[in-house]
Enzyme design. Structure first.
Site, PDB file in Angstrom:
ATOM      1  N   LYS A  36       0.803  -1.236   0.000  1.00 40.35           N
ATOM      2  CA  LYS A  36       0.000   0.000   0.000  1.00 40.35           C
ATOM      3  C   LYS A  36       0.832   1.281   0.000  1.00 40.35           C
ATOM      4  CE  LYS A  36      -0.706   0.308   4.970  1.00 40.35           C
ATOM      5  NZ  LYS A  36      -1.339  -0.417   6.063  1.00 40.35           N
ATOM      6  N   ARG A 131      -7.958   0.530  16.615  1.00 42.14           N
ATOM      7  CA  ARG A 131      -8.295   0.933  15.269  1.00 42.14           C
ATOM      8  C   ARG A 131      -9.423  -0.015  14.858  1.00 42.14           C
ATOM      9  NH1 ARG A 131      -4.091   1.390  10.299  1.00 42.14           N
ATOM     10  NH2 ARG A 131      -4.839  -0.730   9.948  1.00 42.14           N
TER      11      ARG A 131
END
Ligand SMILES: *Cc1c(COP(=O)(O)O)cnc(C)c1O
Length: 360
Positions: A36, A131
């Protein structure tokens, strides 16, 4: 060659992947390579695949589509919980995705059924980093509902630590993940093929002493790309930390006073640190700025300091030395500087692989 540019050594990326894949295989853990930070670069992905990763993880479906267009054939996992609005693209483009919300997985189920596909899901468990993730106490009823969805195959469970709150992966939380896998299998009558323990922050745990339990996958980005673990950002032994180099060009280099003069208010980005008076110093400006990279994440050559950055200028202190206009300065990058560089349209990407130079 055009500047600014990121010079990318694909052999070094392959080396890092191969080294990690080999060492982790010894403790029963396979590697999912995370691309990513490279805007889904098929060349970087291919280097990881040559290094032995068994699949690729990407946080954006756009990047997975880029990998597929670029000829990448290994399984891909969307490692950010999918947006409902992208459900059709996710099932069409990705082999699997990480999920934490029934509404989103329901949308994937409908999209998969409409296309006659089966989409694989890895359920993410919250183990304290705050998260993404399903709370452990909610996992079993969640799994039961996922198992009823057509077009969806439950591949396993995973967790992600050290990203938001810096929670360290270790014996206690990894054992909790393993135990959850075992109890879900017993209670729900399923086999969880993948138990994904985390990211580059898990390396100290994974390569250290002790049993790895059920964990059989790690999703590694930074360790492969930059050769570092991410708890202390120390180089991992045997890995290369310079696979990516940012190169920028000198557009001004002049001897100037080191202290600003005139009435002082805010600067372009609000941040005001008035430099101490160190007499006259050469200030060298490079044609690279916040639109291209993160100046705080650059390591300059010895003898050069970074004084500041605005949108389009990087200001260096080069001591008594004037650098020739048109010459270049090379920097090592951290993850943030790399991410910004790879996603900036102003930064050229030049891939090197065994002496061949391929602009991309
Ligand atoms: C980014 C990310 C990774 C990879 O993290 P690195 O620190 O680059 O190894 C793994 N898992 C998830 C869910 C991520 O978002």
């Amino acid at each position: 060659m055009s500047a600014p540019r990121l010079e990318i050594d694909l052999d070094k990326i392959q080396h890092n992947a191969r080294s990690l894949v080999g060492r982790l295989a010894g403790v029963g853990i396979a590697v999912t390579g995370v691309t990513k930070a490279t805007l889904g670069s098929p060349a970087v992905a291919a280097a990881m695949v040559r290094g032995g990763v068994r699949g690729l993880g990407e946080s954006r479906i756009e990047n997975i589509e880029a990998l597929r267009r670029g000829g990448v054939e290994v399984p891909t996992t969307l490692i950010r919980s999918p947006m409902v609005s992208q459900a059709a693209r996710v099932v069409a483009g990705a082999t699997a995705s990480m999920g934490t919300e029934l509404d989103a997985i329901g949308a994937l189920s409908e999209a998969a059924r409409a296309r006659g596909l089966v989409h694989r899901i890895l359920l993410m468990v919250e183990l304290g980093d705050l998260r993404e993730g399903i709370l452990p106490g909610d996992l079993e009823p969640f799994v039961r509902r996922v198992l009823r969805l057509p077009g969806i195959a439950l591949q396993g469970i995973g967790t992600n630590l050290a990203c938001h709150s810096g929670v360290v992966p270790g014996h206690a939380n990894m054992t909790e993940l393993s135990d959850l896998a075992t109890s879900i299998e017993a209670d729900c009558g399923v086999r969880l093929e993948v138990v994904s323990g985390g990211n580059s922050a898990n390396l100290a745990w994974a390569l250290g002493a002790g049993d790895k339990g059920r964990v059989n996958d790690l999703r590694l980005g930074e360790a492969i790309l930059l050769g570092r673990e991410t708890l202390q950002r120390e180089p991992v032994q045997g890995l290369l930390t310079d696979a990516f180099i940012l190169v920028a060009e000198v557009i001004e280099s002049k001897l100037k006073p080191s202290r600003a003069w005139g009435e002082i208010a805010q600067a372009a980005f609000g941040d005001l640190t008035l430099a101490p008076d160190r007499g006259e110093l050469v200030r060298t400006i490079l044609a690279v700025g916040r639109q291209d990279t993160d100046a705080a994440g650059l390591t300059p050559p010895i003898g050069i300091e970074i004084l500041g950055a605005s949108s389009d200028h990087l200001i260096l202190g080069t001591g008594r030395r004037r650098l020739a206009v048109g010459s270049e300065v090379r920097f090592q990058v951290n993850y943030s500087a790399l991410l910004r560089g790879m996603t900036s349209p102003f930064v050229a990407k030049v891939m090197r692989k065994r002496a061949a130079v391929v602009p991309a």
